[in-house]
Design an enzyme around this catalytic site. Sequence first.
Site, short mmCIF file in Angstrom:
data_model
loop_
_atom_site.label_atom_id
_atom_site.label_comp_id
_atom_site.label_asym_id
_atom_site.label_seq_id
_atom_site.Cartn_x
_atom_site.Cartn_y
_atom_site.Cartn_z
N HIS A 1 0.81 -1.21 0.00
CA HIS A 1 0.00 0.00 0.00
C HIS A 1 0.85 1.26 0.00
O HIS A 1 0.38 2.31 -0.43
CB HIS A 1 -0.96 -0.01 1.19
CG HIS A 1 -2.10 -0.95 0.99
ND1 HIS A 1 -3.37 -0.71 1.47
CD2 HIS A 1 -2.18 -2.14 0.35
CE1 HIS A 1 -4.18 -1.71 1.14
NE2 HIS A 1 -3.46 -2.59 0.45
N HIS B 1 -2.24 -12.14 -2.27
CA HIS B 1 -3.35 -12.84 -1.63
C HIS B 1 -3.01 -14.29 -1.29
O HIS B 1 -3.87 -15.04 -0.83
CB HIS B 1 -4.58 -12.77 -2.53
CG HIS B 1 -5.13 -11.39 -2.67
ND1 HIS B 1 -6.21 -11.08 -3.47
CD2 HIS B 1 -4.74 -10.21 -2.11
CE1 HIS B 1 -6.45 -9.78 -3.41
NE2 HIS B 1 -5.56 -9.24 -2.58
#
Length: 709
Positions: free
Chosen positions: A105, A268
């Site tokens: 992020h 993920h």
Amino acid sequence: LRLRLSSGPGPWKLMTWLGVALAFCLHFLAEAACPFAGHGEPPAGHPTIEGRASNSDVQAYVAALSKIDFDAVKADLQALFVDSKEAWPADYGHYGPFFVRLAWHCSGSYRTSDGRGGCEGGRQRFDPERSWADNTNLDKARALLWPIKEKYGLGLSWGDLFILAGTTAIESMGGPSLGFCAGRVDDIDGSASIQLGPSSLQEKVAPCAVNGTCKAPLGSTTIGLIYVNPEGPMGEPLPKESSAEVRDTFGRMNMNDTETVALIGGGHAFGKTHGACPDGPGPSPKEDPLNPWPGRCGSGKGADAFTSGFEGPWTTTPTKWSNEYFRELLEQDWEVFVGPGGHHQWRVKDGKGQLSGLMRLTTDISLLHDSSYREIVQEFAKDQAKFDRAFAYAWYKLTTRDMGPVTRCVGKHVPPPQPWQHPLPPPPAKLADFTQVKEDVLRMLHTSCPSFPADNFDGKPYYGGLFVRLAWRCADTFRSTDFQGGCNGARLRFSPEKDWGANADLDKALALLEPIKEKYGAGLSWADLIVLAGTTALEQAGAPQMKFCGGRSDAVGGEGSMDLEPKFAPDSDSPVQWEENARKLGLSAREMTALIGGGHSLGKMHPERSGFQGAWTTTPTQVSNEYFKLLLTEQWENFTVSTGKSQFKAAGKDLYMLKSDMLLKTDAVLQAIAMQFAEDNELFLEEFGNAWTKLVNADRFSGPAGNLC
């Protein structure tokens, strides 16, 4: 303000109080209308403009960086990963996934449209980024890292620590890694992220009428999110439509389909989402810096945590690297439902055992609804090694793309130059005699060539304005935001730069210089010749003698220029865009004003090239402050060129200005600078020489903050 801590400044309390102090300061700094912002050197004691550290602080950082043992830092990180804290317990007893998210992020804010975003600067610590919805609870990740940051001090920047933590976390869980590029220089505030939004400046420069449908130059569809809404377009679980958004937003970071799928599946492979109840995370750091994101589900942590509003892991081994994400994505039948956090997510239909707890986001399912993405998913599901390699390269690109050329990287873990870093060949082993080259350029200035006749002033041919324009356009691609562009490489010889409208006929300028290039052979690069030709023309016209720094090399193609076309047009009268152009170049308003005055002193405009016509001054072969004197004293009237373009003409005189020139007269701050230059020619020439030298040498990197010149 004196703060008393009841039980000593432990990392959690210390980070909380630091947050209060930062919020207090940023309230005044983040979007204040600072009268000195972008306009020359600020008064003594005034905060550094644009959030960049002062030169002395940067040099101190570089010196301290050379002493950092990054292997020791990695060892400390690995110990931290498995040392769960009561204040914020680790999922599955391992903080690795948390730090992968932190690094992702921090890096994922990067956008190719203007080079903004990314983890250089470590600005995730500040608003607006720290309060984005996508960064919910990452204040806890930064607090966990504080003891390590404190231990290593100045030489370990926050930006480097964030990326190293994520990369080391991947390695600790068995994942692949290509390497690590150290040298991120921390900003002192979040002002360089203000244009990422939400902010009033972002609304002026890159407005988005409906959040969730934002277009480039913004980097995401939704301000406050890194890429797209994971629930689906505007919160609707529509996988096919979501796949188009995924490609669009990852494309804004210059990620291709393989890189996109590798990053999604790799990220993920680890961890879980958090959405224990529909009540949300609570106020952001901007709203409540004392107690940000406390969580409104039970204890607000562990099983009660609320981060994204989705709930569950992607795989059955969330702290172990594998391609299970892809295998289960293909093999299972996924159905949409509303999770405990109140958002649409996907589960295995009739899932039993461990499969019953797995989840997917709409953006995950979208990979099955696009033929290209699905093919890559199938490849990665059956070939672990292929996935490993693709992810390692994509992760390094994700986390390093904003660092610019590999010459800015430091450390023994730096991998070989990557294609997206656009590495240049080595400079000539033996450089040409630049004094002799200058003499050849001087002869060329007043020798007209039949194939491309020179401008004629007072009965004499003159190529000076053309050579200055050539050098300016070559250097004008530089971006201080991500350290791309500049004249090193001389890429304006190739597409796309040679095809830009603003570069019309510069191929003919290169042809004029071809005999000089051939004379000196390999010892004279095109990049050096272009800069030297422009500099020589300026000096011959009355600019101060400027030190020439040779040693540039030539690119073999135009790769790397795709997103660098300057956005500011000569017929623009937008002060916001003018200032943005200067900021992109790393120039103050004063430096930019000086450059315009010097550049527009020479030569004239040609309708067949730019669509505009005429000379700016009565002495178009001399560099002086006449440009400013005329701009401020003449009566300027609207004038329509035969091409249909609009500019200004002095009443009763054969003198011309552009709309962008008029900004130096109509903007109060720029007018004040122009007046100073009009009053003092020596001052103008000195500042012009310094600004020109800065412009043409801006891309000569040596380490994180050094310059070869």
